[in-house]
Write an enzyme that holds these catalytic residues in place. Structure first.
Site, PDB file in Angstrom:
ATOM      1  N   ASP A   1      70.222   5.762  60.573  1.00 52.55           N
ATOM      2  CA  ASP A   1      68.708   5.703  59.842  1.00 52.55           C
ATOM      3  C   ASP A   1      68.096   5.651  58.537  1.00 52.55           C
ATOM      4  O   ASP A   1      68.279   6.992  58.870  1.00 52.55           O
ATOM      5  CB  ASP A   1      68.288   5.657  61.349  1.00 52.55           C
ATOM      6  CG  ASP A   1      68.234   4.770  62.514  1.00 52.55           C
ATOM      7  OD1 ASP A   1      68.131   3.486  62.630  1.00 52.55           O
ATOM      8  OD2 ASP A   1      68.348   5.608  63.698  1.00 52.55           O
TER       9      ASP A   1
ATOM     10  N   HIS B   1      75.978   4.861  62.271  1.00 55.95           N
ATOM     11  CA  HIS B   1      74.644   4.354  62.665  1.00 55.95           C
ATOM     12  C   HIS B   1      73.900   5.447  61.921  1.00 55.95           C
ATOM     13  O   HIS B   1      72.798   6.203  62.619  1.00 55.95           O
ATOM     14  CB  HIS B   1      74.110   3.477  63.491  1.00 55.95           C
ATOM     15  CG  HIS B   1      73.354   3.160  63.289  1.00 55.95           C
ATOM     16  ND1 HIS B   1      72.016   2.092  63.349  1.00 55.95           N
ATOM     17  CD2 HIS B   1      71.845   3.326  64.210  1.00 55.95           C
ATOM     18  CE1 HIS B   1      71.490   1.975  62.529  1.00 55.95           C
ATOM     19  NE2 HIS B   1      70.852   2.608  63.332  1.00 55.95           N
TER      20      HIS B   1
ATOM     21  N   HIS C   1      64.707  -0.763  59.891  1.00 56.40           N
ATOM     22  CA  HIS C   1      64.222  -1.325  60.561  1.00 56.40           C
ATOM     23  C   HIS C   1      62.976   0.003  61.635  1.00 56.40           C
ATOM     24  O   HIS C   1      62.885   0.075  62.942  1.00 56.40           O
ATOM     25  CB  HIS C   1      65.132  -1.518  62.035  1.00 56.40           C
ATOM     26  CG  HIS C   1      66.261  -0.533  62.185  1.00 56.40           C
ATOM     27  ND1 HIS C   1      67.170  -0.559  61.736  1.00 56.40           N
ATOM     28  CD2 HIS C   1      66.676   0.332  63.367  1.00 56.40           C
ATOM     29  CE1 HIS C   1      68.027   0.004  62.355  1.00 56.40           C
ATOM     30  NE2 HIS C   1      67.757   0.815  63.290  1.00 56.40           N
TER      31      HIS C   1
ATOM     32  N   ASP D   1      70.703  -2.329  64.910  1.00 54.77           N
ATOM     33  CA  ASP D   1      69.995  -1.400  66.299  1.00 54.77           C
ATOM     34  C   ASP D   1      68.694  -2.424  65.668  1.00 54.77           C
ATOM     35  O   ASP D   1      67.580  -1.635  66.042  1.00 54.77           O
ATOM     36  CB  ASP D   1      70.097  -0.021  65.474  1.00 54.77           C
ATOM     37  CG  ASP D   1      68.734   0.671  66.468  1.00 54.77           C
ATOM     38  OD1 ASP D   1      68.777   0.357  67.474  1.00 54.77           O
ATOM     39  OD2 ASP D   1      68.622   1.386  65.218  1.00 54.77           O
TER      40      ASP D   1
END
Length: 1011
Positions: free
Chosen positions: A264, A262, A578, A374
């Site tokens: 970001d 994951h 996000h 997330d």
């Protein structure tokens, strides 16, 4: 038998740590190392390799915050290592507990081709499987000295989050830079013992299996000669073979491990660093895929693939090959893993359009799962959008972070706003960065809420957040856990394979209706107001640019700006990631976002101006044409059309009020503003009733202390309400001279508080049932929360808050812990509440967070309802100067409003009319005959065919019939998916299409034009 369990377990830990793990690399020689520190931003690979450098020794300091250093390592494999496996161990000064959150590197060969990434849990580079001995080694490492922002003592304000404020002191010390022999047998022994240690710790001490493992471990340790680990490791492994081959129980839970990192797209690092993080991780994963035939890796976010294609084509080529082989799996079907609370209707739809289209065009893959582990809560509009995008499954992890209520399902049907359902999985392993440790695997089994109905769950496996991905150690664990007594069965497979099996066995899963509200991170609806305003403005400018460019293309041959709109949409979608739109990234990210939004706005304004000029037929001495981009008519201007201006918008002049202050009255409303500049009465003339709660004042600015227990930019804790300061003192309450302008006849109120200052203009437009409030705040507070309160004399047990393509009802009471947890929630352009037959709307142009509470009337009979807009926060982590400076907000109170009125006024305040020199009225490209049906987009088809694409939705929560009338000769009409792919023909009646919509249904139409 005597109970010596704890002695053996302690023995295992010490022998592993002090003897066996160090023996994985039994021999080593140092490499010669030089370094060149790149000035400023990162340089091209060729430049970094050619730059040369100066010698540097282990222990030397390097790496100022956000710097890039190029290390060159050179050496020769000793001849006595011939036939052995040799690896380079390159430790840049890592803290193994912070993969993804500190320095990282990408290793290159002398020709500039990438080898693999370096991070705290992945420090090795294979030199030779069977060395010849005597071969020379030369590697280059592009090392980024990203500072640690989230440290062991978290949430401490730091200036390291922006290169402009960070100091220049080195953050790291170079550690081991060696060539070493890799002993595969010892490494395998480590994996054996770690898996058994983890499993043993999760089994009850009174189970036979735990003792069987314990005795096998004891025998293995007895077989290890601590002075010759390498020579005795094989024998030790033989003593573990029996317990490692015992099969799992027939009823054992099945875990589908999916390789993942994951990453970001921005967070505690800027966008430019994410580009490099993606390259490092993708290099590692493609290399691991070549070594491990059973491994499957999944990567989401089309933007990250696009970055590879643009910036690291050599890595992208490896990715494309692995995708073609079915091993590197694109997932998610969105441009980024976006926030889903705040993006507008079209923006959330375009996340799927641009994401899925990229995967289709680049790889020929139709992604079927939405992958959002997330994001901070999930909009009730998503299930319908998921299905309209051609997907059918949804995955999230974040709901495990709920602070108050444990979510009741792990596999379920999620029913959205319109009744559409999507099969959803929420992995019980409770992390999207799984390592497949014994504790994690056991937790997934214990935690799984679907026991007895379902038997399988998914585990995203690999270091994430800052990237890194899956390691060879995680794969080794999975192999040992594939069929092991006492454990769940673990196997790597594609997400689609998991979903197919899970759906097949659990088709009658339970249903969850409505939003997936995250009971945490509620302040993300308010933090970094400039970023949120930039997003809101960009979304509406894109709506206008598409609408007017399409209209001008059809009406006047205007060149439709396909490339520019595509590029701008992708820029806006990226910034809905996000950790960007929610305001939780470092200062650097938000500083750059402000510049980007300004550039986006300027380019879109240029497109709009060009299209309007082509339509208006303006010239010297001509008149004025009013263009209306809103989906509802206003004055003479029809929705999506233009008409000659009838005159300026006027506001009623204020009159003095007895006792001080002013009165505004326009025949529909009578508004009283007292000497404090507070609104103390809003009387609805037609309804013959007061809008405000008895004895209360509206447009009351309230200031709270705001210091959450953790996660400063993310959280607001309920106790913030315990202390409040009402801002009632005014420096100025005066009338702005009446002028022929939108704010003519306004009451100007100026207040000072703390180190800040606020100026408001309160006005009542002639003929409108709406009180407008324009607020400018010069904000210099820290750890404070500013709200604007509207206490309303309405008894309501629920409110309607606008979300994408509709509105969502939430309770105003706190009957249950689920209700109480929603003390701060999201609304787009309006919040509406009502008693039967009469309601009130509060509309806004740039806020999202709000709260709603109930209060007993002063006489103790009945309740009133207070709506508060959340305007500004001032957290200090990760950006210590969050939102300092000037902000402008516009909001309005609309008494007597139905939900339909709230929809209309929400669009009005966000899409103001445009007055353009000219004389030509403009007929809209499309009209709908029912105001409950709202058109959200009018554009030309992305394929360049010239077809007109119209997206619309039912906005009031009821069924609606209407006719969509095309303002051009209609050749064909079809119903499409979000990607503008026809699904079915639409029955046209001349140049119109009859439509019947169910509540909150989204419909996309593709209209072919007849010459």
């Amino acid at each position: 038998m005597h109970n010596d369990r704890t002695i053996t377990e302690a023995r295992l830990k010490r022998v592993l740590d002090e003897r066996i793990r160090p023996a994985v690399y039994p021999e080593s020689v140092p490499l010669a190392v030089t370094v060149w520190h790149a000035p400023g931003e990162p340089v091209p690979v060729a430049e970094g390799i050619a730059a040369g450098g100066v010698p540097i020794e282990a222990g030397a300091a390097w790496g100022p915050p956000w710097g890039t250093s190029w290390f060159t390592v050179a050496g020769t494999v000793p001849r006595e290592w011939a036939g052995r496996t040799v690896e380079a161990l390159l430790d840049l000064g890592f803290d193994e507990n912070m993969p993804g959150f500190q320095c990282e590197g990408l290793v290159y060969r002398p020709d500039g081709s990438p080898v693999k990434g370096l991070n705290p849990r992945n420090q090795w580079v294979r030199i030779a499987e069977r060395a010849a001995g005597g071969e020379d080694v030369l590697l280059h490492v592009e090392a980024s000295s990203n500072p640690v922002i989230l440290d062991y003592h978290p949430f401490v304000p730091t200036e390291l989050g922006d290169r402009e404020t960070a100091d220049g002191a080195p953050r790291y010390r170079l550690a081991r830079m060696d060539l070493a022999v890799f002993d595969r047998t010892v490494w395998e022994l480590v994996q054996d013992l770690e898996v058994l240690e983890g499993l043993m710790a999760e089994l009850s001490a009174d189970t036979p299996r735990r003792w069987e493992i314990l005795r096998a471990v004891e025998r293995a340790l007895d077989a290890v000669d601590l002075q010759d680990v390498g020579g005795t490791a094989a024998g030790a492994r033989e003593r573990l073979a029996a317990v490692l081959s015992a099969p799992a129980h027939a009823s054992a839970h099945r875990i589908s491990a999916v390789g993942h990192a994951h990453i970001d797209s921005a967070w505690l690092w800027p966008l430019r660093e994410t580009v490099r993080k993606v390259a490092r991780t993708a290099s590692n994963m493609t290399a691991l895929l070549e070594d491990e035939p059973e491994f499957v890796y999944a990567m989401s976010q089309a933007q990250q693939f696009a970055w590879l294609k643009e910036h690291r084509p050599e890595v992208y080529a490896r990715v494309k090959k692995a995708v073609a082989d079915g091993r590197f799996v694109p997932v998610g079907g969105m441009w980024v893993e976006s926030d889903t609370n705040m993006p507008g209707s079209e923006a959330l739809a375009r996340q799927f359009v641009h994401g899925k289209r990229f995967f289709l065009e680049e790889f020929g893959i139709e992604t079927e799962e939405v992958w959002l582990p997330d994001s901070f809560g999930y909009s009730a509009a998503l299930p319908q959008l998921v299905r309209l995008a051609g997907a059918k499954w949804f995955l999230t992890q974040k709901i495990s972070w709920n602070r108050t209520n444990k979510f009741p399902h792990h596999t379920f049907w999620w029913e959205g706003l319109d009744g559409t359902r999507v099969f959803t999985h929420f992995p019980p392993i409770d992390t999207y960065n799984a390592q497949l440790s014994g504790g994690e695997v056991a937790h997934a089994v214990r935690n799984f809420r679907e026991k007895g109905g379902a038997t399988r769950s998914l585990a995203p496996t690999g270091w994430g957040d800052g990237g890194g991905g899956t390691t060879r150690e995680m794969l080794a664990r999975a192999k040992r856990l594939a069929d092991l007594e006492g454990s769940a069965r673990v196997a790597f497979e594609k997400p689609s394979a998991f979903f197919e099996k899970a759906h097949a066995e659990y088709g009658e899963a339970p249903v969850w209706v409505g939003e997936l509200y995250l009971e945490l991170h509620r302040a993300t609806l308010t933090s970094q107001a400039r970023t949120k305003q930039g997003n809101r403005r960009a979304e509406h400018l894109l709506h206008e640019a598409e609408l007017w460019a399409a209209t001008a293309a059809v009406r006047a041959g205007f060149p439709y700006p396909y490339e520019a709109l595509d590029r701008i949409w992708k820029t806006v979608l990226l910034h809905q990631f996000h950790d960007i739109l929610p305001g939780t990234s470092i200062a650097w990210v938000h500083r750059e976002a402000a510049v980007t939004y300004a550039a986006v706005a300027a380019e879109l304004e240029g497109i709009v101006a060009g299209a309007l000029a082509a339509l208006a037929g303006g010239g010297p001495g001509g008149g004025t044409v009013v263009f209306n981009a809103a989906p509802h008519g206003r004055g003479e201007a029809p929705a999506f059309g233009a008409a000659a201006a009838a005159g300026p918008v006027r506001c009623v002049p204020p009159e003095p009020r007895d006792g001080g202050g002013f009165v505004l009255a326009n025949g529909a409303l009578r508004v009283e503003i007292d000497g404090r500049g507070l609104v103390v009465s809003v009387y609805d003339v037609a309804a013959d009733r007061e809008t405000l709660a008895p004895g209360a004042a509206a447009n009351l600015l309230q200031l709270h202390q705001d210091f959450p227990n953790m996660w400063d930019a993310w959280d607001v804790d309920h106790f913030y309400r315990n202390t409040v300061t009402d801002l009632t003192d005014a420096e100025t309450v005066e009338v702005v001279e009446t002028a022929e302008a939108a704010d003519g006849g306004a009451v100007r109120v100026v207040r000072a508080f703390g180190s800040s200052r606020v100026e408001q203009r309160i006005s009542l437009p002639a003929g409108e049932r709406r009180l407008d409030i324009a607020t400018e705040v010069d904000w210099h507070e820290t750890e404070k929360f500013l709200k604007a309160a509207f206490p309303l004399d309405v008894h309501a047990d629920r409110t309607a808050a606008e979300t994408q393509f509709g509105h969502l009802y939430r309770p105003t009471h706190t009957n249950t812990s689920w209700d109480a947890a929603k003390f701060e929630a999201c609304a787009h352009r309006f919040v509406h509440l009502e008693e039967p037959g009469w309601g009130v709307a509060v509309v806004n142009d740039s806020t999202y967070g709000h709260d709603v509470t109930r209060t007993v009337r002063p006489d103790g009979t009945g309740t009133t309802t207070t709506v508060r807009l959340s305007l500004l926060r001032a957290p200090r982590f990760p950006d210590p100067r969050t939102d300092q400076g000037t902000h402008r907000f516009r909001y309005a109170l609309v008494p007597g409003a139905s939900v339909g009125d709230a929809v209309r006024e929400g669009y009005r305040i966000n899409l103001p009319e445009r007055r353009v020199p000219g004389t030509t009225a403009v007929r809209p490209l499309v009209r709908v005959g029912n105001e409950a049906v709202v058109v959200s987009a009018v554009k030309l088809a992305d394929d360049g065919s010239g077809d007109v694409v119209v997206r619309l939705y039912e906005s009031r929560g009821g069924r609606a019939r209407t006719r969509l009338e095309a303002g051009f000769p209609l050749a064909s009409a079809s119903v499409c998916d979000l990607l503008e792919r026809p699904l079915a023909a639409a029955a046209a009646d001349g140049d119109a299409v009859p439509l019947s919509l169910r509540p909150f249904q989204i419909l996309t139409l593709r209209l072919g034009r007849r010459d």
